[in-house]
Scaffold this motif. Sequence first.
Motif, PDB file in Angstrom:
ATOM      1  N   HIS A 193       0.793  -1.228   0.000  1.00 34.60           N
ATOM      2  CA  HIS A 193       0.000   0.000   0.000  1.00 34.60           C
ATOM      3  C   HIS A 193       0.829   1.284   0.000  1.00 34.60           C
ATOM      4  O   HIS A 193       0.546   2.203  -0.767  1.00 34.60           O
ATOM      5  N   GLU A 194       1.815   1.403   0.876  1.00 35.32           N
ATOM      6  CA  GLU A 194       2.620   2.619   0.989  1.00 35.32           C
ATOM      7  C   GLU A 194       3.924   2.474   0.195  1.00 35.32           C
ATOM      8  O   GLU A 194       4.426   1.366   0.013  1.00 35.32           O
ATOM      9  N   ILE A 195       4.487   3.607  -0.231  1.00 41.86           N
ATOM     10  CA  ILE A 195       5.794   3.592  -0.882  1.00 41.86           C
ATOM     11  C   ILE A 195       6.837   2.989   0.061  1.00 41.86           C
ATOM     12  O   ILE A 195       7.679   2.195  -0.353  1.00 41.86           O
ATOM     13  N   ALA A 196       6.753   3.358   1.354  1.00 42.49           N
ATOM     14  CA  ALA A 196       7.705   2.831   2.348  1.00 42.49           C
ATOM     15  C   ALA A 196       7.633   1.313   2.434  1.00 42.49           C
ATOM     16  O   ALA A 196       8.657   0.634   2.593  1.00 42.49           O
ATOM     17  N   HIS A 197       6.432   0.759   2.317  1.00 42.63           N
ATOM     18  CA  HIS A 197       6.264  -0.693   2.376  1.00 42.63           C
ATOM     19  C   HIS A 197       6.877  -1.364   1.145  1.00 42.63           C
ATOM     20  O   HIS A 197       7.535  -2.408   1.254  1.00 42.63           O
ATOM     21  N   ALA A 198       6.655  -0.769  -0.027  1.00 41.97           N
ATOM     22  CA  ALA A 198       7.219  -1.326  -1.258  1.00 41.97           C
ATOM     23  C   ALA A 198       8.744  -1.280  -1.225  1.00 41.97           C
ATOM     24  O   ALA A 198       9.416  -2.215  -1.674  1.00 41.97           O
ATOM     25  N   VAL A 199       9.289  -0.192  -0.669  1.00 40.36           N
ATOM     26  CA  VAL A 199      10.745  -0.063  -0.556  1.00 40.36           C
ATOM     27  C   VAL A 199      11.301  -1.117   0.394  1.00 40.36           C
ATOM     28  O   VAL A 199      12.301  -1.781   0.105  1.00 40.36           O
ATOM     29  N   ALA A 200      10.633  -1.295   1.532  1.00 37.37           N
ATOM     30  CA  ALA A 200      11.101  -2.258   2.538  1.00 37.37           C
ATOM     31  C   ALA A 200      11.075  -3.689   1.998  1.00 37.37           C
ATOM     32  O   ALA A 200      12.060  -4.431   2.127  1.00 37.37           O
ATOM     33  N   ALA A 201       9.965  -4.072   1.378  1.00 39.64           N
ATOM     34  CA  ALA A 201       9.847  -5.440   0.871  1.00 39.64           C
ATOM     35  C   ALA A 201      10.693  -5.648  -0.381  1.00 39.64           C
ATOM     36  O   ALA A 201      11.353  -6.679  -0.536  1.00 39.64           O
ATOM     37  N   GLY A 202      10.676  -4.665  -1.288  1.00 41.15           N
ATOM     38  CA  GLY A 202      11.470  -4.783  -2.510  1.00 41.15           C
ATOM     39  C   GLY A 202      12.953  -4.852  -2.214  1.00 41.15           C
ATOM     40  O   GLY A 202      13.694  -5.607  -2.853  1.00 41.15           O
ATOM     41  N   GLY A 203      13.411  -4.104  -1.214  1.00 36.37           N
ATOM     42  CA  GLY A 203      14.816  -4.107  -0.846  1.00 36.37           C
ATOM     43  C   GLY A 203      15.315  -5.451  -0.384  1.00 36.37           C
ATOM     44  O   GLY A 203      16.512  -5.752  -0.502  1.00 36.37           O
TER      45      GLY A 203
END
Length: 342
Positions: free
Chosen positions: A192-202
């Motif tokens: 949902h959040e950009i921060a979540h995508a960054v955390a999981a994608g990283g």
Amino acid sequence: MERFKNVSFYYTLLLMFIVSMAAKYLAQIPTLKLFGHLVIALVIGMVLQMFTGLKEQVKGDIPFISNKFLRLGIILLGFKLALDRLLSEGKKTLVLAFFIVLFMILLTYYMCRLFKVDHELALLSACGCGICGAAAVMGVSGQLRAKTDNSVLAVAVVAILGTVFTLIEVALKPYLNLEPYNYGVFTGGSLHEIAHAVAAGGAGGQVALDTAILTKLSRVLMLIVVAIVLVVINRRSNSDAQGKMPMPYFILGFIAMSILGSYVSFLKPLTPYLVDAAYIFLGMAMASLGMSVNFKVIKERGLRVFTACFLSSVILMIACYLVAKFISELNSISDSLYISPQ
């Protein structure tokens, strides 16, 4: 203009700024990173409103800050969206983002209605889950003239679910059998959040992270379309709203900043600082919202909307995994066609 002559306004402004900055630095702590700057600012605001004397002192200026600084933050957030890169590299993700947002908004809205969630809260939650979390909820709430309680509840639901599904997707990564690029599509498309995508994608490496961000920013771009569509729908469905429903001018500002940040060369080095400023202003708006929250409403209505959004998020995660797997298979077939027979 009378507001700007009042000392109490600057006191409230300074307090919200301090809260936003505190949230920004707290968000760097590993255990709090998944929640992100905006959600932490919201929570601090909720804590502050328990101090009755403080709440009384600032309540006259809180609505102004939450409204105006939200729009200012979203306008500056346009610098985060690199249109040149999105148009050159993200043609596939833009198409995917369109269908994800459409699918998720419809799915979450009707799931919420199935659980007897009222129209406004259902729509806010659907946009938060479908587009870009808290920023989408607040962007759309301005178009709907939404109640503060509904906006805060939708933000809380999206923030909690985003964090939960980030942890789930990172934990599932070893078992998903996805290449880094496809894992990036999966995380950027489902969280949902950009921060979540960054955390999981990283968690999948640099290629996965870049793809997750690109996919997620493609979804952020859909906020423009959704905000404009909401204006049209509201004006057509309610004749009394003629001339009253605000046009999303802040979205036009968002596009303008995206263009400037992408194509005006001397602004590119300033982009990280302008994006930081955007999040500080958004944090101030979220802290103001937190000071307006009605805990009784969350207690009475939170479970139904949370359950509905949880189920729709599960379906989105599965759908995005299948899409990522399908893209992986297509790439394998494409690669095999270019292998010359020995």
